[in-house]
Write an enzyme that holds these catalytic residues in place. Structure first.
Site, short mmCIF file in Angstrom:
data_model
loop_
_atom_site.label_atom_id
_atom_site.label_comp_id
_atom_site.label_asym_id
_atom_site.label_seq_id
_atom_site.Cartn_x
_atom_site.Cartn_y
_atom_site.Cartn_z
CD GLU A 76 4.44 1.84 -5.13
OE1 GLU A 76 4.74 2.69 -4.20
OE2 GLU A 76 3.13 1.60 -5.59
CG ASP A 77 4.54 -2.31 -3.13
OD1 ASP A 77 5.05 -1.19 -3.04
OD2 ASP A 77 3.46 -2.17 -2.52
#
Length: 700
Positions: A76-77
């Site tokens: 996600e990051d």
């Protein structure tokens, strides 16, 4: 010692050396991926995945779960892909990481929809592998532990979501320690002032209680030793949130809640549980109706214990939990006990079968729900179950939420049984499908091959599974048919109000469609057919601005309430209206029509917005019972509670709950009773006044 080193040393106690090597590789990989990223607290971002992995290591989770916990935010990051994780750490770890990753890239109309879609994906992944939700819960727990760096509005929003969804999920999976900590932190940030006041009051009260708890505990230990039992006895401290919840739900004062002492008795095996129960019932008198056997019939989350409330020294209520060491382990760690203790324990197997069945039912609801908001609505119903235990004709036990009906039972067996049910037999006697089920009922469903779900079922079914299947079936019929059915339902209601449907203007329809937040008149009519709206409420709102019709006549025709309208009509828990009370209906967003007594303070506030409330009245033939609260002040004499309970039972009223507060000469008792109407309540109160020790009775 560095946090990562603590993780490796803790996991080395139960994992293999090659598993520790994999964790170290995952840590190095995650540290590199999150390089240059910091949390709002200023700490390097990698500190969060390590903390999540440490929470899971306390549950003795396996190596793939801990590896996925260390990597749960990299997809996600960062620029790392799922394929790269699969290549380095294996497909199972990649699937877990993907399951935990949030769904941020889809565009939604509202924040609520985005949140609901997030939960939809979470449960889809969770149904494939329950470890996904364990990582997600540990992730949420650490975020709650470090929430103080967020701004106040964000704290409250995250805390509310935690109390509404994540804490109940932890409870449903039997993760007691995580559940309680999520509740405490959620309460701390959603109501900071109330939390601080209760913490201060609890600390002061616990100091005063220490001597009584110590003496009572010594007496219990002595009694159990004389019965020849090897036991561990612990005083149970109430958590701040559970104190607050009890004060709000049962309208008790702080002292009333804290004046109940709790003890947990842990014994070596199941027969010893019942021996201990008998010994303690011989030591102190049990309070009628306050005994539950969760060993014979475990809760849906696998929890097992004997619960009993006794009248201890000086008339103080004592709550006792009796369980074995294995039951205690499962009560603390729930579904995670599978990884913590690899054994052939049948209770653990039963727990995993129940968890799997629950997840499969969520998958069915997921596939039947048209949108994420609807799925979230069904999920919330399933996350707050009651404890009604009923039997199939073959003796199998089903656990259903409180107020479940024969239709809920039919859908709990199988969706095809629910869709084709036409009648029911309860304890061998014919009964309507809308009949509410009670503990111990034996239920048989009668089906017909060409039967179809009835839209009216939506007005009284309780379970998310039943509601989603009925709605799904009704949606599969042509949309035009739904509109036509909704129009017929509305027209019948308008005619009952002596209004010709043709007299309703386009302007009124446009205003109603706008107020209800739907796309068109057809969608609103279809919602009526699907049970999402109540015809009487829509008719009243439609007619409120009508000038061409005699509005005085309209206002004199209130909506009739029978008490069986289901989720679209609810009865307020603040004032507990019963047939015979003068009542008012308040239109509340996401709750439908909420019925209050006309003297309820909530109604006084609502009168500032008159468009939100409607005149309602009770129907003539109401067969169900309603909750009502009464308070009794009686002389503090031996056997008075038993006489009061007998007097209530004599009038065919059930006791749902009892709360007691004793002084030197008098005892104040709060009861929640089940009554049919005001006349029935008056009978109960007349019977109670005949008891000479009763000094005062009031309805609260």
């Amino acid at each position: 010692m560095h946090e990562a080193e603590l993780l490796f040393s803790e996991t080395a106690l139960y994992l293999r050396p090659e598993d520790i090597t994999q964790l170290k590789n995952a840590y190095s990989f995650g540290q590199g991926a999150h390089s240059g990223q910091y949390r709002k607290s200023g700490e390097p971002y990698i500190s969060h995945p390590i903390a999540v992995a440490r929470i899971l290591s306390e549950l003795h989770m396996d190596a793939p779960t801990l590896t996925a916990a260390l990597l749960h935010d990299v997809v996600e990051d960062t620029d790392i892909s799922k394929e790269e994780i699969s290549e380095r750490f294996g497909e199972p770890v990649a699937e877990l990481v993907d399951g935990v990753s949030k769904l941020d890239k889809i565009q939604f109309q509202t924040q609520a929809e985005a949140q609901a879609e997030n939960f939809r994906k979470m449960f889809l992944a969770m149904a494939r592998d329950v470890r996904v939700i364990l990582i997600k819960l540990a992730d949420r727990l650490h975020n709650m532990q470090t929430l103080d760096v967020m701004r106040t509005e964000k704290q409250r929003s995250i805390a509310r979501e935690t109390l509404e969804i994540y804490a109940p999920i932890a409870h449903r999976l039997g993760l007691n320690k995580i559940y309680q900590e999520l509740q405490e932190l959620g309460f701390c940030y959603s109501h900071p002032l109330r939390y601080r006041v209760l913490v201060k009051a609890t600390r002061a009260a616990r100091g005063n209680r220490r001597e009584v708890v110590g003496k009572t505990q010594d007496t219990i230990i002595d009694k159990l030793k004389k019965a020849g039992l090897e036991t561990q006895v612990h005083g149970r401290e109430k958590h701040i949130y559970s104190i607050y919840k009890k004060m709000v739900e049962k309208q008790l004062s702080f002292s009333e809640v804290l004046d109940i002492y709790g003890f947990r008795v842990v014994v070596k095996d199941i027969p010893s549980c019942y021996v201990a129960l008998g010994a303690l019932h011989g030591l102190y008198r049990p309070i009628p109706g306050k005994f539950k056997d969760y060993i014979a019939i475990p809760k849906a989350n696998g929890y097992q214990s004997l619960h009993s409330t006794l009248l201890g020294p000086f008339g103080i209520p004592i709550e006792i939990q009796i369980r074995t060491q294995e039951m205690h382990r499962i009560s603390e760690n729930g579904v995670a006990s599978h990884w913590m203790y690899k054994s052939a324990d049948t209770n653990l197997n039963d727990l995993h079968i129940k968890t799997h069945q629950w997840l499969q039912s969520l998958l069915e609801i997921l596939s039947d729900s048209a949108d994420s908001m609807e799925f979230l609505e069904h999920l919330k119903v399933d996350l707050f179950p009651g404890d009604v235990y009923v039997f199939t004709p073959h003796g199998k036990i089903l656990t259903l939420p409180r107020r479940s009906t024969a239709v809920d039972f039919a859908y709990a067996i199988h969706s095809d049984i629910g869709n084709c049910c036409v009648a029911a037999k309860i304890n061998g006697e014919n009964a309507p499908l809308r009949s509410e089920l009670k503990n111990g009922d034996r239920v048989e469903i009668i089906t017909a091959p060409y039967a179809k779900p009835n839209p009216s079922w939506l007005s009284y079914v309780v379970t998310g599974r039943a509601r989603s299947h009925i709605r799904h079936f009704l949606k599969t019929i042509q949309f035009d048919e739904s509109v036509e059915l909704g129009e017929r339902m509305l027209n019948q209601t308008l005619l009952a109000l002596n209004v010709e449907p043709d007299l309703v203007s386009d302007a009124q329809w446009e205003k109603l469609v706008r107020d209800c937040g739907v796309k068109s008149k057809k969608v609103l009519l279809a919602d009526l057919a699907l049970g999402k709206q109540l015809p009487a409420v829509i008719a009243k709102r439609l007619l409120s601005p009508l000038e061409s019709v005699n509005s005085e006549r309209l206002s004199s025709d209130p909506i009739t309430i029978l008490g069986t309208e289901g989720l679209t009509v609810q009865f307020a828990r603040c004032c507990h209206p019963i047939p015979g009370d003068v009542i008012v209906g308040l239109i509340k967003k996401d709750h439908g029509l909420v019925i209050h007594t006309h003297t309820c303070p909530i109604i006084a506030q609502a009168q500032k917005n008159p468009e939100n409330y409607l005149d309602v009245t009770w129907g003539r033939h109401i067969t169900r019972t309603f909750e009502v609260k009464i308070k009794i002040v009686a002389a503090n004499k031996h056997g008075v509670l038993a006489r009061i309970a007998a007097a209530i039972a004599k009038t065919e009223s059930n006791i749902d709950d009892i709360a007691m507060e004793s002084e030197k000469d008098y005892t104040a008792m709060g009861f929640i009773l089940q009554v049919k109407n005001r006349y029935h309540l008056a009978q109960v109160m007349r019977n109670l006044r005949r008891i000479k020790e009763v000094a005062k009775i009031i309805r609260t």
